[in-house]
Motif scaffolding. Sequence first.
Motif: not given
Length: 990
Positions: A640-646, A670-676, A705-706
Amino acid sequence: MDGVPRVPEQRRPGFPAEPDGAAALRFGVLGPVRAWRGEETLVTGSPQQRALLAALLLREGRTATAGELIDALWGEEPPSQALAAVRTYASRLRKVLDPGVLVSESGGYAVRGLAEGALDLARAQDLAAEAEKARSSGDLCHARDLLRRALALWDGEVLAGVPGPYAETQRVRLGEWRLQLLESRLDMDLEQGCHAESVSELTALTAAHPLRERLRELLMLALYRSGRQAEALAVYADTRRLLADELGVDPRPGLQELQQRILRADPQLAEPSAPAAETATPSVRPAQLPATVPDFTGRASFVRELSDVLSAASGRATTGRVMAVSALAGIGGVGKTTLAVHVAHQARSAFPDGQLYVDLQGAGARPAEPETVLGSFLRALGTADSAIPDSLEERAALYRSVLDGRRVLVLLDNARDAAQVRPLLPGTEGCAALVTARVRMVDLAGAHLVDLDVMSPEEALALFTRIVGEERVASERQAALDVVGACGFLPLAIRIAASRLAARRTWTVSVLAAKLADERRRLDELQAGDQAVEATFELGYGQLEPAQARAFRLLGLADGPDISLAAAAAVLDLPVEDTEDLLESLVDTSLLESAAPGRYRFHDLVRLYARACAERDEQPPSERAAALSRLLDFYLATAAEVYAIERPGDRLVDGLEPTEHPGLTFTEGSAALDWLYTEAAPLLACVRQSAGTARLRRAVDLLWAAKDLTESGANSHQYETTASAMCEATRAADDARAEGRARTTLTNVLLVSGRIRQAAEQAELAMALADSAQDSTAVSWVANDRGLISLHQGRYADGRDFLEQAIEGYRAADNRAGEALSLCNLSRAHLGMGNTAKAVAIAHRGLTAQLDIGRTMRLANGHFTLGIALTQADRHGEALQQFSDALGIFEAHRQRLWQGTTNFRIAEVHLAARRPAQAAQHSEQALALGCIGGDRMRGNVLTLLGRSLSALGQPDRAKACWREALSLFQQCGAPQADEVRALLSPLTAA
């Protein structure tokens, strides 16, 4: 590759590149016949006198008789005073040249005493010879430079203005040699990746020498490697017609074979990943082998046998080089991996280009998918993500191409069967593969099969002694024999038992032997196949400290190929630092493996054993479900954090199920996408594992969310499989809300892949379920998707209605990002209904809304949609700017499929603006990247490419593109099939 061509029928000693002395005589024949003394140009006389000088120079010091010179100057009809004329020419040349240069000898003449390299032809030969040596040694950059210098010595037509049959023969001979040198240099240009740069030169050369097939072949290769396959094949079609018209023959076999290889996209024709620099840069050299154990013991015959096979593969053996495959089979815990890793480390020097390693998880419920492994291998070998294709076949072909010419060892550990292994084999000489599996791979063609049995008593005792220490074992030899016997001489069991003993200095060997004598814990299991491995694991587990044992049990509950440190901390409900200490201690006991820094994995059999321990020992039993619930919370909160950042401003995350355990936070996208993308496999495994549990709703929301995992083109297959499983699970649970959301995720997958009919079916079900559950979040999303589906089906009015419903829902929820997205889609509905001006206005509104939110990934959709509307309005320049802005954002957010789709739209603009060459170029890029819409969109791209090629005067290639497009449209039932049939009709073709 062929070597550098030598000048035909030329025999001469080697000369240095430059003559000695500034005032030395120099001569030129690779153009007009000329002579210099230092920088002074000498007068060489009449054409016949220059012909005489050329004939003598080209004999390189050998004597030419008077008769030979007469034949050279006049052929079969010499003048009556020919001999006197020859003597006169020779006398005049003596006065011009240095004394002793032109000598009389045996009734003839010769040119002697010249400094080395005095003749331009001699210098060209020297440079060509040096180029050949450089090429043979692999220094292509230097070889190309030498050939450029050699070719630069030509100054127009050879022996220009010189009469006589001898001069004409030499012109033909040296002109042919020059073309051969050009072909050799261009061939090396292509080897170095200079494909695009070579096209223009080759185009000019083929125009000047239309019947020279080697030049045509190089032009085809340069075009193909530049992503211009259609033009490459058109060159072949033109060549075939020309040869038939002019000579009445077919192209030579080599040219025909190249055409066939281009048609089937032979991976051996693939270009280098990037043009080579003038100074060589080191290639990526993976070194992925796990650490070998320092106390490896025994197995001498197996080590020797496997090492001999690897030696043959690497080229060290005298029997020649082959691509060797060795497959080790045996029960779990017998030491297959340990032996393979040990042998691989010993052979590292024989494979200087690297070693690849993967655990294929063959003994687990979900073996690693070959396409996933190939993606990992290609990245390790230096291939960019954007260059990695989607399908298994394409990845395997690219993998073999990347390995061609390298010496790489591949260790495929824990394979399920031969079908899983075959795509992962290098397939080229100089490489080798070691495979471990629990089954004998008799159906793996050409494999060297090794059946690994338990250790001999002597080897087992030696291994035990090395771990425990000679001093402790020497005094209790019989007890030590009892221990290794109780372990069934199974290496893993011995290692675990000995390690426990070594870690407890107060124990004696007899104490350990007595513990192992308990048949309730050991004997039956050790003698019964896989149960023998479980009994061996029990030995290690029983000696763990309580915190270690809890970590072992709970971590074994999680599905997925591995687990990150942060996810493990969530499972254990401990701080990351404490979790790391526990996990590293488990690594020390060999019950857990360190897959990479910060990532851990179980051996598949150890995982099964850990789960059995959890079912037996975990108290209270509810802690097992609680641990998996914490893991799901961690993944959901972080996704959800990655989604919100994007997607800032998108309120979807507000409608997700609440979580109790926190996730990670990120400071930049970029770090969020790396994690996903890194966590894709364990995240999707967690979703699947939650089917049929009280965690079902959260699992569905995690999948939602993913959603970037499918829109980016990465992990699409695994995402779809998971979405389908969740649809079934939610239906079985009779949970309308969860099922509606699960079917929403499946709708998205189907839309992205272009399966519109199936998407429509799922969207209709999702809408009914969301309505019945009063799930307003899902209703708005499904309405947007149904609008898109209607647009694909040509039902624009219905699409408008659905999209207006979505906008109303998003607006009510204050979901600005969702509203902006549906506004952009609504613009396309109005385009379909012919309301171009209104479509442009709505697209501007959508883009403005996106800009108000901020520069996010969805801003690209605003630019993209406005570009489509402006294209329809014939405002081509503005449209291109919008598409360019969209493309930059999609690239930054790793949305490969959207990048391809945007290139398609750019190609549409170029074709509408009557720029077919640019349209063809962007169409090719769209095909290479892939597009949102799967095969249906690929058909659209091929149709557009065909139109571009037709405008470029390449009807054969255009028809080929249209035929492929028609096949795709027929397979998916797309209405565009009728348009393509019309393009292919005889009337249209005419």
